[in-house]
Write a protein that holds these residues in place. Structure first.
Motif: not given
Length: 97
Positions: A44-45, A53-71
């Motif tokens: 996650i950048e 810049e580096p901001h975080g890490f997600a183990s897969n696409l579903a987790e990345a979507k939860r981080i990118l679109h929390p609403e």
């Protein structure tokens, strides 16, 4: 030439600061579509206004979507109301006898 004022450009640039993106961590020729390798880990950048810049890490696409679109992760209220079925049996103008 119609150049925009510097203040408008700065507003537009500053509005993008803090934006997040997920980049798959896979070997290969560079970034690819997000739907490819959905189980691959994601970096996650965050856009700083000058670079990603580096901001975080997600183990897969579903987790990345939860981080990118929390609403969009919030549970929504049922649209039809409790106990109502959209295609309940019965007679109606659109039903065949």
């Amino acid at each position: 030439m119609d150049d925009e004022p510097l203040s408008e450009w700065l507003e537009r640039r500053d509005a993008k600061i803090g934006r997040l993106r997920a980049v798959p961590i896979v070997s290969g020729d560079g970034p690819r579509g997000a739907h490819l390798n959905p189980d691959a880990p994601r970096a996650i950048e965050r856009w700083s206004g000058h670079a990603w810049e580096p901001h975080g890490f997600a183990s897969n696409l579903a987790e990345a979507k939860r981080i990118l679109h929390p609403e969009t992760n919030k549970p929504s209220a049922p649209a039809l109301g409790p106990g109502r079925q959209p295609l309940a049996p019965g007679k109606g103008r659109h039903r065949k006898p």
